[in-house]
Structure formats: structure tokens, C-alpha cells
Design a protein around this motif. Structure first.
Motif, short mmCIF file in Angstrom:
data_model
loop_
_atom_site.label_atom_id
_atom_site.label_comp_id
_atom_site.label_asym_id
_atom_site.label_seq_id
_atom_site.Cartn_x
_atom_site.Cartn_y
_atom_site.Cartn_z
N LEU A 194 4.06 -7.88 -11.62
CA LEU A 194 4.04 -6.29 -12.03
C LEU A 194 3.11 -6.23 -13.09
O LEU A 194 2.48 -5.09 -12.91
CB LEU A 194 5.53 -5.94 -12.55
CG LEU A 194 6.54 -5.99 -11.38
CD1 LEU A 194 7.95 -5.69 -11.98
CD2 LEU A 194 6.32 -4.88 -10.51
N LEU A 195 3.07 -6.89 -14.43
CA LEU A 195 1.98 -6.79 -15.30
C LEU A 195 0.58 -6.47 -14.38
O LEU A 195 -0.23 -5.83 -15.21
CB LEU A 195 2.07 -7.85 -16.28
CG LEU A 195 1.00 -7.67 -17.42
CD1 LEU A 195 1.49 -6.41 -18.28
CD2 LEU A 195 1.28 -9.00 -18.33
N TRP A 196 0.29 -7.86 -13.63
CA TRP A 196 -0.98 -7.89 -13.13
C TRP A 196 -1.32 -6.55 -12.23
O TRP A 196 -2.15 -6.06 -12.30
CB TRP A 196 -1.08 -9.17 -12.24
CG TRP A 196 -2.24 -9.67 -11.81
CD1 TRP A 196 -3.37 -9.64 -12.49
CD2 TRP A 196 -2.70 -10.17 -10.62
NE1 TRP A 196 -4.26 -10.23 -11.96
CE2 TRP A 196 -4.11 -10.39 -10.44
CE3 TRP A 196 -1.73 -10.32 -9.38
CZ2 TRP A 196 -4.58 -10.95 -9.45
CZ3 TRP A 196 -2.64 -10.87 -8.33
CH2 TRP A 196 -3.92 -11.26 -8.37
N LEU A 197 -0.40 -6.42 -11.38
CA LEU A 197 -0.69 -5.06 -10.55
C LEU A 197 -0.91 -3.74 -11.34
O LEU A 197 -1.64 -2.80 -10.88
CB LEU A 197 0.48 -4.98 -9.39
CG LEU A 197 0.66 -6.04 -8.51
CD1 LEU A 197 1.66 -5.94 -7.60
CD2 LEU A 197 -0.46 -6.22 -7.64
N ALA A 198 0.00 -3.56 -12.33
CA ALA A 198 -0.23 -2.26 -12.94
C ALA A 198 -1.41 -2.24 -13.74
O ALA A 198 -1.78 -1.30 -14.01
CB ALA A 198 1.15 -2.14 -14.13
N GLY A 199 -2.06 -3.43 -14.16
CA GLY A 199 -3.34 -3.22 -14.72
C GLY A 199 -3.34 -2.85 -16.32
O GLY A 199 -4.26 -2.35 -16.78
N GLU A 297 1.29 1.18 -20.07
CA GLU A 297 0.23 2.45 -20.68
C GLU A 297 -0.44 2.93 -19.41
O GLU A 297 -0.93 2.34 -18.37
CB GLU A 297 -0.97 1.62 -21.54
CG GLU A 297 -0.23 1.29 -22.78
CD GLU A 297 -1.32 0.48 -23.72
OE1 GLU A 297 -2.44 0.28 -23.34
OE2 GLU A 297 -0.82 0.33 -24.87
N GLY A 298 -0.75 4.11 -19.52
CA GLY A 298 -1.41 4.91 -18.44
C GLY A 298 -0.34 5.61 -17.59
O GLY A 298 -0.89 6.42 -16.65
N GLY A 299 0.75 5.46 -17.73
CA GLY A 299 1.76 6.24 -16.89
C GLY A 299 2.42 5.49 -15.73
O GLY A 299 3.40 6.19 -15.12
N VAL A 300 1.93 4.02 -15.54
CA VAL A 300 2.63 3.39 -14.23
C VAL A 300 3.93 3.21 -14.43
O VAL A 300 4.29 2.62 -15.52
CB VAL A 300 1.74 2.15 -13.93
CG1 VAL A 300 2.43 1.50 -12.77
CG2 VAL A 300 0.39 2.76 -13.66
#
Length: 429
Positions: A194-199, A297-300
Motif C-alpha cells: 500500500l505504501l509503494w502503490l500510494a507513492g 500525503e497528497g490525499g490518497v
């Protein structure tokens, strides 16, 4: 380029699985030493890899006490036994591939992350899902903007009723005090993905879940402590141990309960060991279902569900962006891209990751991570892999924060939580 010489600490199923890479690619990797307290496992590694007798150790301390005998160490011990051999191996100049989770102690995770920055060595964590063609394809599609800007993720880890009973009710990861909480032991893979995909960095975490089914109150009437003691529900219970483990080919489940695959040895293991216990009368305390909500961060935002109550062991996702969505099933190798207003739906083929990347379990991730690690070691330790330890700390803290939220009923701000752990680490030193 010379082959990578590696030593294995912990020769259980995971350690044996990773070192199979050396059997398939002897020109790239050679296993030269093993440390494991089980003599049968040491002998198996000796036979499979041609290890010299004086390079078999019953304790990792004896292995690391010797002058440096390999280029790298694979640490595949139980969760609570990761920290010390890893730190000692790095101090001795070994590159390290460490099985997940890094540690069930967040202070130790922070310490290992800092050590990774200082050591100047390859130090990777076995978050193998990043190395699968499936998740690699999803990441590529997001990076290419195929669904616009990513805003929401739904991710299910479908554990499987039988897998839950084996590993997290009867097995090594049943009790959080002895190993790790479920969200760390089973789902740190998913926090990492999830961390990787959210970026982007994770900001806030909340979680709910409990142990609801695998408890004494749900035991069949008259069920004994052990299935082998004449259970009246033998014909109907999904988890009756002889039915699960004494079949003609129980697969890796049989290998997990006994190093000797014979029927007699497996039957003895059920009579005397943990896998013969009634699943409703074990000392398990880890949850059998849990949800985690995450904000990046960024709202994802992401909604993650882990549940034992599925037929199949699988991971399914839905990625939602401003211009489209992706629906995906890892085990079916199925990725469907839907562009808003386009009408037709596109079936996406997963990225080819080379033959080694397709090897091993976890959808080819096991082979992929060993290939990457060995390549870095053979190149002299230049660069770092997709799952470098210094980067893996955040996804571990996400899991710890989720467990804190589940227990305390609070929303956890990750930055504040990390600051608290850093202060705790300073207080210990």
C-alpha cells in the motif's frame, strides 16, 4: 562476475525456499554455510547444497564467531530472533537479506533502519510482493497515469480459513507475545505494498478487528483438547487435524509439522505437537479479521481488510483514480483497466520479470527478491533493492500503528508515533 557466497541462518521452509535459487542458478549463488538448531534441517541443507561438515552450525552465534566465511547472510529465523543476528552480521561486514517482519519491536526496527544507512552494505527485507510481475504491473500502470491521479485503494488479504487455522491458530504465529500481532506477521507485506502503490508517506492510521471465531466457546460439544483424542465432530469439523495433515499429499502443511514426511512421523506430530490441537482450544490470541484505514500525503486513502474467512488464499484490489479504475486479483493473474467514458475494458498482461522472477512462491516474488539481492551482492554492494531496510521501516511502523489503534481505539498520527518510538530508543541506550 563471481558468484555470491551466502550463509543461511534459520533453515525452515522460508530459508530453504530462498536458497533453492542457488540450485537453479549455481553460476550466480552458492550456499556455503548454515546455522539451525535442528540437525535434520542442517543435514538436508548439506545434501542439497554440498556444504562442508565444518560449515554446519547449531547456533548462529557460532557461525558469526568465525572469520567472515561468505559474502552475505540470509536471516530466516522466527520473528523475535531477527534483530541480534542481523546486527551482528552487518557489524561483521556481511550483506543481509532479512525475512519479514524486521522485528516485532518497533524500537528494533528503527535501529535496523539506522544501521542500514550507516553500514554501506546491501540490507534488504523480504517484502517479496514488490518483486512479483503482478504488483510490478500495477505500479507501472499507476506511474504511467493510466487511471489519472490515484485517490483510493481497496485491498483485501484473503487469508483462507485453513491457512488461518494452520499458521495463526495452531502454528508459530498464533500468539502475539510469542511472535507478532497478525497485522505485522501476516500483513506487513500488504502495508508495504500500500505504501509503494500510494507513492507517498503515510500520515494517519486507524484500525478495528478482533479474534471472533477461534475461541473455546465455539468448540463442538464434547471436543477434546486434541483432535487425536477422539473428537465427536471428526466427520464434520473443517479443522479436524488428521483430515488436514494425514492425507496422501498434504503439501507444505505436512512439511511444516514434521521434517520426516512419513505417515507415522506426521501422526506422532499430531499426537504430541501443536498442530494436533483443537483449533478452538489453543493459546492463540491474534485477530482472525481486521480492517485498517490509511491516509497518505497528497490525499490518497486506502482501506485494507484482512480476514480468515475466505475459501481461497488470495489478494484482491481496486485502484481508483481521477480518470479510471483498476480491478485486480493476484492469484488469478487478472488485471482489468477501465477508463472512464471509454466503454471498452482492457485486460492487462503482467510484466515479464525474467525467468528468475517467476520462480518460487508468492507469485514469483521469492525468486525475484533473491535474484535482485544476489545481483547487488555480486556487483559489490552498489545500490539498493526495492525493499531496502531503511525504507521498509515506515511500512512496519504503519503495522504497529494499526495495532495500537485497534487496541486503544484511537487514530494514530504516524509522525507522532515515530517520534515516540525514537524517544523510547534513546531511553534504552
Amino acid at each position: 562476475m563471481s558468484k555470491a557466497r551466502v550463509a543461511l541462518i534459520g533453515a525452515g521452509l522460508r530459508g530453504q525456499g530462498y536458497t533453492e535459487y542457488a540450485l537453479r542458478h549455481p553460476d550466480e549463488m552458492q550456499v556455503v554455510a548454515v546455522a539451525d538448531p535442528n540437525p535434520n534441517r542442517r543435514e538436508k541443507m548439506k545434501r542439497d547444497h554440498g556444504i562442508e561438515a565444518d560449515m554446519l552450525f547449531d547456533d548462529w552465534r557460532a557461525l558469526l564467531a568465525r572469520p567472515k566465511l561468505a559474502d552475505a547472510v540470509l536471516v530466516c529465523t522466527q520473528d523475535k530472533m531477527h534483530y541480534e543476528p542481523t546486527m551482528r552480521a552487518l557489524d561483521a561486514g556481511y550483506h543481509v537479506l532479512l525475512e519479514k517482519p524486521m522485528s516485532p519491536d518497533p524500537v528494533e526496527c528503527i535501529a535496523m533502519g539506522e544501521k542500514a544507512k550507516e553500514a554501506g552494505l546491501v540490507f534488504s527485507i523480504c517484502h517479496v510482493l514488490r518483486y512479483t510481475p503482478f504488483f510490478g504491473t500495477l505500479k507501472r500502470l499507476l506511474d504511467e497515469g493510466r487511471i489519472g491521479r490515484l485517490l483510493s485503494i481497496q485491498h483485501n488479504e484473503n487469508v483462507g480459513y485453513w491457512h488461518q487455522a494452520h499458521s495463526f491458530v495452531r502454528g508459530n504465529w498464533r500468539n502475539s507475545a510469542e511472535s507478532s500481532p497478525m497485522i505485522l506477521a501476516k500483513s506487513c507485506h500488504d502495508m508495504d505494498i500500500l505504501l509503494w502503490l500510494a507513492g507517498a508517506d503515510c500520515v494517519r492510521v486507524s484500525s478495528f478487528g478482533s479474534l471472533s471465531h477461534f475461541k473455546a466457546e465455539h468448540a463442538p460439544e464434547g471436543a477434546p483438547e486434541r483432535c487425536t483424542d477422539g473428537c465427536p465432530a471428526a466427520e464434520t469439523c473443517l479443522y479436524y487435524a488428521p483430515k488436514v495433515y494425514l492425507g496422501e499429499d498434504p503439501g507444505w502443511l505436512g512439511a511444516a509439522i514434521s521434517d520426516d514426511p512419513s505417515y507415522e512421523a506426521r501422526e506422532k506430530a499430531l499426537r504430541e505437537g501443536p498442530y494436533g490441537r483443537c483449533v478452538y482450544r489453543c493459546d492463540n490470541d491474534v485477530v482472525d479479521h481486521q480492517v485498517v484505514n490509511l491516509e497518505f500525503e497528497g490525499g490518497v486513502t486506502a482501506a485494507f481488510t484482512m480476514t480468515a474467512f475466505t475459501n481461497d488464499v488470495s489478494r484482491t484490489l481496486k485502484l481508483m483514480g481521477t480518470e479510471g479504475e483498476i480491478r485486480a486479483s493476484m492469484e488469478n493473474d487478472d488485471i482489468e483497466l477501465i477508463r472512464f467514458g471509454a466503454g471498452a475494458r482492457e485486460r492487462i498482461k503482467t510484466d515479464a520479470a525474467g525467468s528468475a522472477g517467476q520462480e518460487g512462491g508468492h507469485g514469483g516474488g521469492d525468486g525475484g527478491i533473491v535474484r535482485d539481492f544476489v545481483g547487488l551482492v555480486r556487483a559489490g554492494g552498489k545500490g539498493k533493492g526495492l525493499t531496502a531496510a531503511e525504507d521498509a521501516v515506515q511500512s512496519h511502523l504503519m503495522a504497529f500503528a494499526a495495532e495500537r489503534s485497534r487496541i486503544r481505539g484511537e487514530v494514530v498520527r504516524l509522525a507522532s508515533y515515530r517520534d515516540r518510538i525514537v524517544r523510547e530508543r534513546a531511553a534504552r541506550t
